[in-house]
Design a protein around this motif. Structure first.
Motif, PDB file in Angstrom:
ATOM      1  N   ALA A  47      15.911  -1.660 -36.187  1.00  0.00           N
ATOM      2  CA  ALA A  47      16.540  -1.193 -34.948  1.00  0.00           C
ATOM      3  C   ALA A  47      18.056  -1.098 -35.116  1.00  0.00           C
ATOM      4  CB  ALA A  47      16.199  -2.148 -33.811  1.00  0.00           C
ATOM      5  N   GLU A  48      18.646  -0.070 -34.548  1.00  0.00           N
ATOM      6  CA  GLU A  48      20.092   0.132 -34.662  1.00  0.00           C
ATOM      7  C   GLU A  48      20.878  -1.045 -34.090  1.00  0.00           C
ATOM      8  OE1 GLU A  48      21.377   3.903 -33.159  1.00  0.00           O
ATOM      9  OE2 GLU A  48      19.656   4.970 -34.011  1.00  0.00           O
ATOM     10  N   LYS A  49      20.335  -1.656 -33.020  1.00  0.00           N
ATOM     11  CA  LYS A  49      21.039  -2.755 -32.365  1.00  0.00           C
ATOM     12  C   LYS A  49      21.153  -3.994 -33.253  1.00  0.00           C
ATOM     13  CE  LYS A  49      16.814  -4.504 -30.172  1.00  0.00           C
ATOM     14  NZ  LYS A  49      16.765  -5.718 -31.000  1.00  0.00           N
ATOM     15  N   ASP A  50      20.339  -4.056 -34.324  1.00  0.00           N
ATOM     16  CA  ASP A  50      20.350  -5.228 -35.212  1.00  0.00           C
ATOM     17  C   ASP A  50      21.468  -5.175 -36.246  1.00  0.00           C
ATOM     18  OD1 ASP A  50      18.205  -6.410 -33.967  1.00  0.00           O
ATOM     19  OD2 ASP A  50      16.715  -5.493 -35.294  1.00  0.00           O
ATOM     20  N   PHE A  51      22.268  -4.116 -36.222  1.00  0.00           N
ATOM     21  CA  PHE A  51      23.314  -3.964 -37.237  1.00  0.00           C
ATOM     22  C   PHE A  51      24.715  -4.041 -36.630  1.00  0.00           C
ATOM     23  CE2 PHE A  51      19.647  -1.880 -39.120  1.00  0.00           C
ATOM     24  CZ  PHE A  51      19.673  -2.358 -40.417  1.00  0.00           C
ATOM     25  N   GLU A  52      25.618  -4.608 -37.403  1.00  0.00           N
ATOM     26  CA  GLU A  52      27.043  -4.513 -37.114  1.00  0.00           C
ATOM     27  C   GLU A  52      27.631  -3.528 -38.117  1.00  0.00           C
ATOM     28  OE1 GLU A  52      28.896  -8.340 -37.158  1.00  0.00           O
ATOM     29  OE2 GLU A  52      27.296  -9.282 -35.975  1.00  0.00           O
ATOM     30  N   TYR A  53      28.582  -2.706 -37.672  1.00  0.00           N
ATOM     31  CA  TYR A  53      29.103  -1.680 -38.572  1.00  0.00           C
ATOM     32  C   TYR A  53      30.543  -1.339 -38.224  1.00  0.00           C
ATOM     33  CZ  TYR A  53      28.483   1.751 -34.811  1.00  0.00           C
ATOM     34  OH  TYR A  53      28.571   2.437 -33.618  1.00  0.00           O
ATOM     35  N   ILE A  54      31.174  -0.642 -39.166  1.00  0.00           N
ATOM     36  CA  ILE A  54      32.527  -0.126 -38.972  1.00  0.00           C
ATOM     37  C   ILE A  54      32.458   1.385 -39.110  1.00  0.00           C
ATOM     38  CG2 ILE A  54      34.888  -0.071 -39.862  1.00  0.00           C
ATOM     39  CD1 ILE A  54      34.397  -2.867 -40.988  1.00  0.00           C
ATOM     40  N   ALA A  55      32.992   2.100 -38.109  1.00  0.00           N
ATOM     41  CA  ALA A  55      32.976   3.560 -38.148  1.00  0.00           C
ATOM     42  C   ALA A  55      34.183   4.062 -38.926  1.00  0.00           C
ATOM     43  CB  ALA A  55      32.985   4.128 -36.741  1.00  0.00           C
ATOM     44  N   THR A  56      34.055   5.232 -39.512  1.00  0.00           N
ATOM     45  CA  THR A  56      35.166   5.823 -40.259  1.00  0.00           C
ATOM     46  C   THR A  56      36.295   6.206 -39.310  1.00  0.00           C
ATOM     47  OG1 THR A  56      34.035   7.940 -40.109  1.00  0.00           O
ATOM     48  CG2 THR A  56      33.774   6.702 -42.153  1.00  0.00           C
ATOM     49  N   PRO A  57      37.539   6.111 -39.767  1.00  0.00           N
ATOM     50  CA  PRO A  57      38.673   6.472 -38.897  1.00  0.00           C
ATOM     51  C   PRO A  57      38.577   7.908 -38.402  1.00  0.00           C
ATOM     52  CG  PRO A  57      39.420   5.340 -40.881  1.00  0.00           C
ATOM     53  CD  PRO A  57      37.959   5.630 -41.080  1.00  0.00           C
ATOM     54  N   LYS A  58      38.899   8.100 -37.154  1.00  0.00           N
ATOM     55  CA  LYS A  58      38.962   9.421 -36.523  1.00  0.00           C
ATOM     56  C   LYS A  58      37.597  10.104 -36.474  1.00  0.00           C
ATOM     57  CE  LYS A  58      43.757  10.165 -37.959  1.00  0.00           C
ATOM     58  NZ  LYS A  58      44.698  11.068 -38.662  1.00  0.00           N
ATOM     59  N   ASN A  59      36.559   9.356 -36.832  1.00  0.00           N
ATOM     60  CA  ASN A  59      35.186   9.887 -36.761  1.00  0.00           C
ATOM     61  C   ASN A  59      34.997  11.172 -37.541  1.00  0.00           C
ATOM     62  OD1 ASN A  59      34.722   7.753 -35.049  1.00  0.00           O
ATOM     63  ND2 ASN A  59      35.007   8.978 -33.196  1.00  0.00           N
ATOM     64  N   ASN A  60      35.768  11.365 -38.604  1.00  0.00           N
ATOM     65  CA  ASN A  60      35.646  12.594 -39.372  1.00  0.00           C
ATOM     66  C   ASN A  60      35.737  12.296 -40.875  1.00  0.00           C
ATOM     67  OD1 ASN A  60      35.429  15.293 -39.979  1.00  0.00           O
ATOM     68  ND2 ASN A  60      37.643  15.661 -39.808  1.00  0.00           N
ATOM     69  N   PRO A  61      34.654  12.349 -41.630  1.00  0.00           N
ATOM     70  CA  PRO A  61      33.297  12.599 -41.131  1.00  0.00           C
ATOM     71  C   PRO A  61      32.743  11.376 -40.406  1.00  0.00           C
ATOM     72  CG  PRO A  61      33.237  12.071 -43.442  1.00  0.00           C
ATOM     73  CD  PRO A  61      34.684  12.122 -43.087  1.00  0.00           C
ATOM     74  N   LYS A  62      31.684  11.551 -39.666  1.00  0.00           N
ATOM     75  CA  LYS A  62      31.128  10.467 -38.858  1.00  0.00           C
ATOM     76  C   LYS A  62      30.233   9.565 -39.719  1.00  0.00           C
ATOM     77  CE  LYS A  62      30.098  10.994 -34.615  1.00  0.00           C
ATOM     78  NZ  LYS A  62      29.468  11.380 -33.340  1.00  0.00           N
ATOM     79  N   TRP A  63      30.876   8.669 -40.471  1.00  0.00           N
ATOM     80  CA  TRP A  63      30.167   7.750 -41.352  1.00  0.00           C
ATOM     81  C   TRP A  63      30.264   6.334 -40.814  1.00  0.00           C
ATOM     82  CZ3 TRP A  63      32.367   9.609 -46.712  1.00  0.00           C
ATOM     83  CH2 TRP A  63      31.789  10.855 -47.032  1.00  0.00           C
ATOM     84  N   ALA A  64      29.261   5.522 -41.160  1.00  0.00           N
ATOM     85  CA  ALA A  64      29.253   4.121 -40.758  1.00  0.00           C
ATOM     86  C   ALA A  64      29.102   3.238 -41.993  1.00  0.00           C
ATOM     87  CB  ALA A  64      28.118   3.847 -39.777  1.00  0.00           C
ATOM     88  N   LEU A  65      29.881   2.156 -42.035  1.00  0.00           N
ATOM     89  CA  LEU A  65      29.773   1.130 -43.065  1.00  0.00           C
ATOM     90  C   LEU A  65      29.101  -0.084 -42.440  1.00  0.00           C
ATOM     91  CD1 LEU A  65      30.547  -0.223 -45.835  1.00  0.00           C
ATOM     92  CD2 LEU A  65      32.677  -0.912 -44.718  1.00  0.00           C
TER      93      LEU A  65
END
Length: 486
Positions: A47-65
């Motif tokens: 489930a997505e809610k089970d993860f903690e993540y960091i989004a890429t700056p400015k959402n471009n490209p829209k990647w998650a770590l």
């Protein structure tokens, strides 16, 4: 017409209900890759809610770590997107506190870092999508796409592990924390072990390093407190800080784990390096330069230091069909094994990254050992022959050696035979002939040097019928061999 409308309404309601019955994070066969899913496997899409993540700056490209997994499922398929962000990479220690997690599946496009699976102590397998562009998985172990680098070994796998022959490098922290790993073998194709590769593998009791290993990274074997000894090959040219030691136990003192010693080839980089660290006997022990074939257990040992120390060598062993050589053997035999053995000089090709391997002829004799004989084989009766197309040459060996070995300058095809018929008086090796070897055998028995011997051999060695085997028996057997008596 009324029935058709009711049917259509029923289908709409059913679809609406099912949209709530099968959410993300439960078994949903149509949502899970078919190459992974079976009902008995128990995989779920995490489930997505089970993860903690960091989004890429400015959402471009829209990647998650992804930085942490907080779920409790045992077998998970990682989501390809979280909150609309494409999952690109898993950070270090993502599954550190996941005590129940046993299996992880990486879909296409999801990548890992060096310590993604570190301290995930229940992990048994890392699976990978068949079309993944970066990774492959074999028996739950993660490799790069062409299997030249071993990237991650699940902590919960137990027992012995042999690193595949394709692997050239063990990645950083690849085995870190594999507390149930007890033994590691590696082929001589492997040239680099990266930083922390076996860090805190506290159950590791034995590791056979590649004969062509060049790099042993920082803390590569630190924390392996079950190791009893380590043999550092002459090929090493880089040894990182604390690579074969533990952590600091005090301000100026290292903690050593090798109760029997650190073995190094004299005049090698490894020997000089370890000596400069202040390690002395009984920890540091000189040894001969050895080249071993992992599959057959056959070794070549340079006891006289005749091979150039600045050169890299490989032993190549190929099984030979016994039928091709047995007609050349002058004596009978019960068991037979045959191998083609060569020594290859390994050099970098001029102007290229690839290496060349050319056959090398030693300038003097090497020791060749055959440690692959079955355990129930009486190794004291074995004979070694080097065979050409037309003749078999017997290689002399001592009857009391604990393994089958001989000196030889010429390499090529070697045949080992063994016997179990000791019905002829004085024929201690059971080859049907009484020779000077049998006389030497009797002398070794009389001196108490032979420990692995059967009652049948003792009986045939006692030619004079007195109590026990002594020098008189050896003298009589020698006269049999010379034809002085019958």
């Amino acid at each position: 017409m009324k029935n058709k409308k009711l049917t259509a309404l029923f289908l709409v309601i059913t679809v609406f209900i099912l949209s709530f019955v099968i959410p993300t994070g439960v078994n949903a066969q149509e949502q899970i890759p078919q190459e992974v899913y079976t009902e008995s496997d128990g995989y779920v899409i995490a489930a997505e809610k089970d993860f903690e993540y960091i989004a890429t700056p400015k959402n471009n490209p829209k990647w998650a770590l992804i930085t942490k997994y907080n779920g409790t499922d045992t077998k998970i398929i990682l989501p390809e997107k979280i909150d609309g962000y494409t999952v690109k990479t898993l950070s270090t220690y993502v599954f550190k506190e996941c005590t129940k997690l046993t299996h992880v599946y990486l879909p296409m496009g999801v990548n890992v870092s060096g310590q993604t699976f570190a301290e995930c102590r229940s992990l048994e397998a890392i699976e990978v999508a068949p079309d993944h562009e970066s990774y492959v998985s074999e028996n739950g172990v993660l490799y790069n796409y062409d299997k030249t680098t071993l990237l991650a070994y699940p902590n919960a796998l137990e027992g012995e592990f042999t690193i595949p022959e394709t692997v050239l490098t063990i990645g950083g922290y690849a085995f870190s924390g594999a507390y149930r790993l007890t033994k590691v073998n590696m082929y001589n194709t492997l040239s680099a072990i990266s930083e922390g590769a076996f860090l805190e593998c506290d159950g590791l009791e034995y590791i056979k390093l590649s004969d062509c290993l060049k790099v042993l990274g920082k803390k590569a074997l630190a924390g392996c407190d079950s190791l009893r000894e380590i043999h550092l090959p002459a090929s090493l040219s880089i040894i990182g800080e604390d690579a074969v030691l533990g952590e600091l136990s005090s301000k100026d003192e290292k903690q050593y784990y090798f109760t029997d010693g650190i073995y190094c080839v004299n005049k090698s980089y490894a020997y000089d390096y370890v000596y400069k660290l202040g390690i002395r006997a009984p920890y540091l022990i000189k040894e001969d330069r050895t080249f071993t074939d992992l599959d057959s257990g056959i070794s070549l040992i340079d006891v006289r230091g005749i091979l150039p120390m600045d050169k890299d060598f490989l032993i190549k062993v190929t099984p030979v069909a016994p039928d091709s050589v047995k007609a050349l053997l002058p004596v009978r035999y019960n068991d037979i094994l045959s191998y083609d053995v060569s020594l290859l000089l390994k050099e970098e090709a001029s102007g290229e990254e690839e290496t060349t391997e050319t056959e090398y002829t030693p300038s003097a004799s090497l020791i060749i050992t055959f440690n692959n004989l079955p355990r129930d084989t009486i190794i004291t009766t074995a004979k070694i022959y080097r065979t050409t197309d037309t003749k078999a040459f017997e290689l002399l060996r001592s009857p009391h050696t604990p393994f089958v070995a001989a000196q030889t300058k010429k390499l090529g095809t070697f045949t080992i035979i063994n016997n179990n018929d000791f019905s002829k008086k004085g024929d201690i090796d059971g080859d049907g002939l009484v020779t000077s070897y049998d006389a030497r055998f009797a002398l070794c028995i009389a001196a108490g040097l032979v420990t692995d011997i059967t009652d049948a051999q003792l009986l045939t060695a006692n030619v004079d019928g007195t109590d026990g085997v002594d020098t008189s028996d050896a003298s009589t057997i020698l006269r049999y061999a010379a034809g002085i008596i019958n």
